[in-house]
Design a protein around this motif. Structure first.
Motif, mmCIF file in Angstrom:
data_model
loop_
_atom_site.group_PDB
_atom_site.id
_atom_site.type_symbol
_atom_site.label_atom_id
_atom_site.label_comp_id
_atom_site.label_asym_id
_atom_site.label_seq_id
_atom_site.Cartn_x
_atom_site.Cartn_y
_atom_site.Cartn_z
ATOM 1 N N ILE A 45 -9.114 -2.064 -1.739
ATOM 2 C CA ILE A 45 -7.761 -1.908 -0.907
ATOM 3 C C ILE A 45 -8.190 -2.419 0.487
ATOM 4 O O ILE A 45 -7.442 -3.210 1.045
ATOM 5 N N LEU A 63 2.581 -5.632 -2.284
ATOM 6 C CA LEU A 63 1.459 -4.547 -3.160
ATOM 7 C C LEU A 63 2.480 -4.034 -4.111
ATOM 8 O O LEU A 63 3.405 -3.663 -4.133
ATOM 9 N N VAL A 119 3.208 -6.046 5.112
ATOM 10 C CA VAL A 119 2.977 -5.575 3.740
ATOM 11 C C VAL A 119 4.175 -5.039 3.063
ATOM 12 O O VAL A 119 4.660 -3.968 3.631
ATOM 13 N N ALA A 121 5.760 -3.096 -0.096
ATOM 14 C CA ALA A 121 5.437 -2.462 -1.291
ATOM 15 C C ALA A 121 6.538 -2.518 -2.475
ATOM 16 O O ALA A 121 7.795 -2.189 -2.130
ATOM 17 N N THR A 138 2.555 0.799 4.514
ATOM 18 C CA THR A 138 3.300 -0.306 4.440
ATOM 19 C C THR A 138 4.408 -0.566 5.299
ATOM 20 O O THR A 138 4.979 0.384 6.044
#
Length: 280
Positions: A45, A63, A119, A121, A138
């Motif tokens: 990660i 993600l 980011v 999710a 995130t």
């Protein structure tokens, strides 16, 4: 379908990375283990986030998880092996090793915040234990209707120690709900997750989730990359500082970054009613 940065995409043991249309997709890839987060995944990660941060072509990261669940949390075999990993004749040194290990895991998840790119999710199925720690880092969270969330650490006799208890209260803004989740370990289903602000939106299916998050990611990727990176920097800083500190920081930031090529590109595109094209 991967694009220009194919040769730069790391081949990782527990994750898959794909780059297409300025959007990097990072997939937790231990489906046979419900994407349980073993030691290799923790390291992967961090590697994935460092790659995304330094790769100009990757403007946004999505993600997600392969298989039935997003993640079942920290791998219990990894937990059971901790005793051997921190063993030392000196009790103090053994405790120090354990502290360093926890700090290492914390740093892995903090790498998501340190990544200058947003980011997003995309969560389906179970998001358990360490998975809640993970998504708490995130920028935006979305889920399918079958998703559920649980702070599972309480059920294995431990205190969640890699970010949930520190970040979740700032995401949800309701201490009572966070404490209820942490004290009981109960499941929070998708509709409740949206209601309390844990996720931005619930999609009917996993397919709709991926399509919807991809659309949002592409919308973000079309914006000025320099401005997106600065906005994430400001939001993270302001979350942990006073309003006065945040105002002072953005004044300094824009004194350095405002007069950019992106500003001129955006202004000219708006004047000519065209879509701006920004440098990575």
């Amino acid at each position: 379908m991967s694009t220009v940065a194919d040769t730069n995409i790391p081949q990782l043991e527990t994750l898959k990375i794909d780059l297409a249309g300025k959007v990097a997709t990072v997939t937790l890839n231990r489906p046979d283990k419900a994407n349980a987060m073993n030691w290799a995944m923790w390291q992967d990660i961090r590697s994935a986030m460092q790659w995304a941060d330094r790769t100009p072509e990757a403007r946004v990261v999505v993600l997600q998880g392969e298989g039935k669940h997003f993640t079942s949390g920290i791998d219990l075999q990894m937990m059971m092996g901790l005793q051997a990993q921190i063993k030392d004749d000196c009790d103090g040194r053994s405790r120090e090793k354990l502290r360093q290990l926890v700090l290492e895991l914390q740093d892995t998840l903090s790498s998501i915040e340190r990544c200058r790119k947003p980011v997003l999710a995309a969560i389906h199925g179970g998001c358990v234990g360490g998975g809640v720690d993970l998504i708490s880092c995130t920028d935006m969270r979305y889920c399918s209707a079958d998703a559920y969330f649980t702070i599972k650490e309480i059920d294995i006799g431990m205190v969640a120690d890699v970010g949930t208890l520190q970040r979740l209260p700032k995401l949800i803004g309701n201490q009572g709900i966070v404490r209820e989740m942490a004290f009981t370990g109960r499941k929070v289903l998708a509709d409740e997750a949206q209601r309390i602000g844990l996720v931005n939106q619930v999609f009917d299916s996993r397919e709709a989730l991926y399509a919807g998050v991809r659309e949002l990611a592409e919308l973000v990727a079309a914006k000025s990359p320099l401005s997106i990176r600065g906005t994430k920097e400001m939001l993270n800083y302001t979350r942990d500082h006073s309003v006065a500190d945040g105002l002072n920081y953005i004044a300094t930031w824009n004194a350095a970054m405002l007069m950019s090529g992106d500003l001129m590109t955006a202004m000219m595109a708006n004047m000519s009613k065209q879509t701006p094209e920004f440098k990575d």
